[in-house]
Design a protein around this motif. Structure first.
Motif, PDB file in Angstrom:
ATOM      1  N   SER A   1       0.827  -1.112  -0.035  1.00  0.00           N
ATOM      2  CA  SER A   1      -0.099   0.010  -0.056  1.00  0.00           C
ATOM      3  C   SER A   1       0.861   1.365   0.198  1.00  0.00           C
ATOM      4  O   SER A   1       0.578   2.130  -0.964  1.00  0.00           O
ATOM      5  CB  SER A   1      -0.916   0.053   1.260  1.00  0.00           C
ATOM      6  N   ASP A   2       2.088   1.329   0.752  1.00  0.00           N
ATOM      7  CA  ASP A   2       2.835   2.469   0.940  1.00  0.00           C
ATOM      8  C   ASP A   2       3.527   2.658  -0.467  1.00  0.00           C
ATOM      9  O   ASP A   2       3.880   3.764  -0.729  1.00  0.00           O
ATOM     10  CB  ASP A   2       3.969   2.327   1.995  1.00  0.00           C
ATOM     11  N   ALA A   3       4.032   1.263  -0.926  1.00  0.00           N
ATOM     12  CA  ALA A   3       4.754   1.502  -2.471  1.00  0.00           C
ATOM     13  C   ALA A   3       3.771   2.126  -3.587  1.00  0.00           C
ATOM     14  O   ALA A   3       4.219   3.221  -4.241  1.00  0.00           O
ATOM     15  CB  ALA A   3       5.298   0.200  -2.829  1.00  0.00           C
ATOM     16  N   MET A   4       2.455   1.549  -3.524  1.00  0.00           N
ATOM     17  CA  MET A   4       1.743   2.312  -4.292  1.00  0.00           C
ATOM     18  C   MET A   4       1.232   3.536  -4.320  1.00  0.00           C
ATOM     19  O   MET A   4       1.130   4.300  -5.207  1.00  0.00           O
ATOM     20  CB  MET A   4       0.113   1.402  -4.470  1.00  0.00           C
ATOM     21  N   LYS A   5       1.223   3.981  -2.959  1.00  0.00           N
ATOM     22  CA  LYS A   5       0.681   5.465  -2.656  1.00  0.00           C
ATOM     23  C   LYS A   5       2.123   6.382  -3.287  1.00  0.00           C
ATOM     24  O   LYS A   5       1.491   7.381  -3.638  1.00  0.00           O
ATOM     25  CB  LYS A   5       0.855   5.428  -0.940  1.00  0.00           C
ATOM     26  N   ILE A   6       3.034   5.771  -3.160  1.00  0.00           N
ATOM     27  CA  ILE A   6       3.975   6.904  -3.612  1.00  0.00           C
ATOM     28  C   ILE A   6       3.965   7.166  -5.158  1.00  0.00           C
ATOM     29  O   ILE A   6       4.198   8.156  -5.589  1.00  0.00           O
ATOM     30  CB  ILE A   6       5.735   6.368  -3.248  1.00  0.00           C
ATOM     31  N   VAL A   7       3.748   5.787  -5.529  1.00  0.00           N
ATOM     32  CA  VAL A   7       3.661   6.068  -7.401  1.00  0.00           C
ATOM     33  C   VAL A   7       1.983   6.852  -7.411  1.00  0.00           C
ATOM     34  O   VAL A   7       2.170   7.766  -8.385  1.00  0.00           O
ATOM     35  CB  VAL A   7       3.461   4.761  -7.855  1.00  0.00           C
ATOM     36  N   PHE A   8       1.162   6.655  -6.773  1.00  0.00           N
ATOM     37  CA  PHE A   8      -0.051   7.450  -7.148  1.00  0.00           C
ATOM     38  C   PHE A   8       0.137   8.973  -6.695  1.00  0.00           C
ATOM     39  O   PHE A   8      -0.429   9.686  -7.465  1.00  0.00           O
ATOM     40  CB  PHE A   8      -1.334   6.910  -6.288  1.00  0.00           C
TER      41      PHE A   8
END
Length: 574
Positions: free
Chosen positions: A171-178
């Motif tokens: 979730s944290d990794a996706m958040k960075i990209v989003f």
């Protein structure tokens, strides 16, 4: 309820209560932030992403955040079934971008990545691809579950703890990209060409991430794997002048190409439909060596890759192709499906090609291991029977078995073949065939001699080789004795030197095996040559005639396995 294609629902569950909705939000980050505020004190929370499906008139629900549960979240009936997955330590979002983590992602999401025609690098750097993964329902959850079980078995906590940690990490990794995408921080080549962007990012703390994001965005437009190769490789001609920027650019290019060539589906698409696995591996070996010929309807991308691989400029890609070659060799699929005879020929041919191509990227020991396993299958009873099936008689069966030793790799495989050979040469069927008069004597003798020579030239285990050669010699001697072969030959000759010459020619022919059979003929021949006056009379005459006969006899003695000096040296002295 909120309107729009996607919304996020927050659900809470008291320690002894049931799940109930606590809110609906349009923002992913706001929903997760609010869920965290609600957790604690025995309250479990989760955020689900709800994607509207117009064709079905409902929503696809995927859990993207969980916190507060102490028991196992999974209700997957296959939760206990785990594929081979390394228990990789991941502590922060950046760990997901490591080479090892990307390899694990490639294995866990193989089918989805192949269907979407993307690599792990593209997935991790493109918000659209991440959005699609998040919306796939059970795919992501199943992958998390497998890694969590593997990590738990490695002693890294309970499965529930690992699931919770991994979900947060993802979730944290996706958040960075989003977030980067929402703030227009992800660069594209719409604004800068490759050279300009790599120079602009030189020295930036996130240069690798940002450059990979630009590449992933550009590759989204490519309609085929070969087109992706062509697009990425063209940037090698646009490398920046700065050494650090050039190094980073090449690393990224090499990384994307390597992941493309690691994927089975991509390789099949790039090389085109081949008639057999053997043909596909042959092309891969040539590509690995940078010796792929133009033609064969190959695309511009793979031909460009071939040129760069010839210079060893793309080490990751070189290793990826080497890995692909080994993976295909280790598969259960036949190299040549049409016949077992073709399989033997192709296996040996590819073995020679790969041996020549072996280097640090394709270690010879790994190649040998792959061929040990593949050629081991030739000794499986069903396959072995297919190999021997075309034999017309027991002698041909033994010949085919000896021939098989040429196609085996590894001492263990050769020892296994030796055991089979030992049993076959002592079988009643073989003895009956050679002792029966259904086949002419001369033909049987030639068959035994040929079989013995094949065994002697083979790499069959020493004890088995010795036992087989002795058995063939025993059978040959038995045929000679039962048919009075030497006695009949001796009686047919008028004098001692003619008897000796006939016996020498027999010993030199392809009708007597090494051992007792040939030695018997040798002893008989020598006994006649050593009779008083025989050599003197045979070698008599004028100088030229005598010298010619002596030379002919010397050659014949050698061919019969006798040292000429032991005969002619004594005769000259006499």
């Amino acid at each position: 309820m909120a309107t729009g294609k996607i919304h996020y629902e927050i659900h809470i569950k008291p320690a002894k209560g049931k799940w109930k909705m606590a809110g609906v939000m349009q923002s992913r980050d706001a929903a997760i932030r609010h869920a965290r505020e609600l957790s604690g004190g025995g309250v479990a929370v989760q955020v689900t992403k709800e994607t509207h499906q117009p064709n079905e008139g409902n929503y696809l629900s995927v859990c993207i955040f969980r916190e507060g549960m102490t028991n196992n979240w999974s209700r997957d009936p296959n939760a206990g079934k785990v594929d081979l997955v390394e228990a990789l330590p991941c502590f922060q979002p950046g760990d997901l971008y490591s080479f090892e983590s990307r390899q694990t992602i490639a294995r866990l999401l193989r089918d989805s990545l192949a269907r979407w025609r993307i690599t792990p690098l593209e997935l991790l750097h493109h918000p659209g691809h991440l959005e699609r993964l998040e919306s796939t329902g059970t795919v992501l959850q199943a992958a998390v579950q497998k890694v969590a079980i593997a990590q738990s078995q490695a002693g890294e906590g309970s499965v529930a703890e690992r699931v919770k940690t991994l979900h947060k990490l993802i979730s944290d990794a996706m958040k960075i990209v989003f977030v980067d995408h929402g703030k227009n921080k992800l660069p594209t080549f719409d604004e800068n060409d490759f050279t300009a962007l790599t120079e602009k990012l030189d020295g930036h703390p996130r240069s690798e991430y940002l450059l990979n994001a630009a590449i992933a965005h550009e590759l989204e437009q490519c309609e085929s794997w070969d087109r992706k190769l062509s697009t990425v490789l063209q940037w090698i001609t646009e490398l920046p002048a700065s050494e650090t920027a050039k190094r980073q650019a090449l690393t990224s290019i090499d990384g994307f190409v390597a992941e493309i060539m690691s994927a089975s589906s991509a390789v099949k698409d790039i090389l085109g439909q081949q008639e057999s696995l053997g043909d596909a591996i042959t092309l891969l070996v040539r590509l690995f060596s940078g010796q792929l010929a133009d033609g064969n309807n190959l695309g511009a991308g793979v031909l460009a890759l071939n040129r760069y691989l010839a210079t060893d400029r793309l080490p990751q890609s070189k290793m990826a192709i080497a890995g692909r070659i080994l993976t295909e060799l280790e598969s259960n699929q036949r190299l040549a499906p049409n016949s077992i005879e073709d399989e033997l020929v192709v296996t040996k041919k590819i073995g020679a090609q790969i041996t020549l191509a072996s280097n640090n990227f394709l270690p010879q020991e790994q190649v040998l291991d792959a061929f040990r396993e593949r050629t081991k299958r030739f000794l499986v009873p069903e396959t072995l029977e297919q190999i021997l099936a075309g034999a017309e008689n027991p002698a041909q069966r033994v010949g085919k078995l000896i021939m098989l030793s040429e196609h085996l790799v590894g001492n263990a495989n050769r020892r296994q073949l030796a055991k089979i050979l030992t049993g076959m040469v002592t079988e009643h069927a073989l003895n009956s065939y050679f002792t029966s008069d259904a086949t002419p004597v001369s033909e049987r003798l030639r068959q035994l001699t040929a079989l013995q020579e094949k065994v002697l030239q083979s790499e069959i285990d020493g004890a088995a080789k010795r036992e087989a050669t002795e058995r063939f010699d025993y059978l040959c001697t038995s045929i000679m004795t039962s048919h009075d072969l030497l006695e009949k030959m001796i009686r047919s000759q008028p004098n001692a030197h003619d008897k000796a010459l006939a016996l020498l020619k027999l010993a030199a022919s392809d009708m007597l095996t090494r051992g007792k059979a040939r030695e018997t003929a040798q002893r008989q021949a020598l006994s006649y040559l050593r009779e008083p006056g025989v050599l003197t009379e045979y070698l008599g005459g004028n100088g030229n005639q005598a010298e010619g006969r002596k030379k002919e006899l010397s050659i014949l003695l050698q061919q019969a396995g006798i040292d000429p000096h032991t005969v002619l040296g004594q005769s000259v002295a006499a």
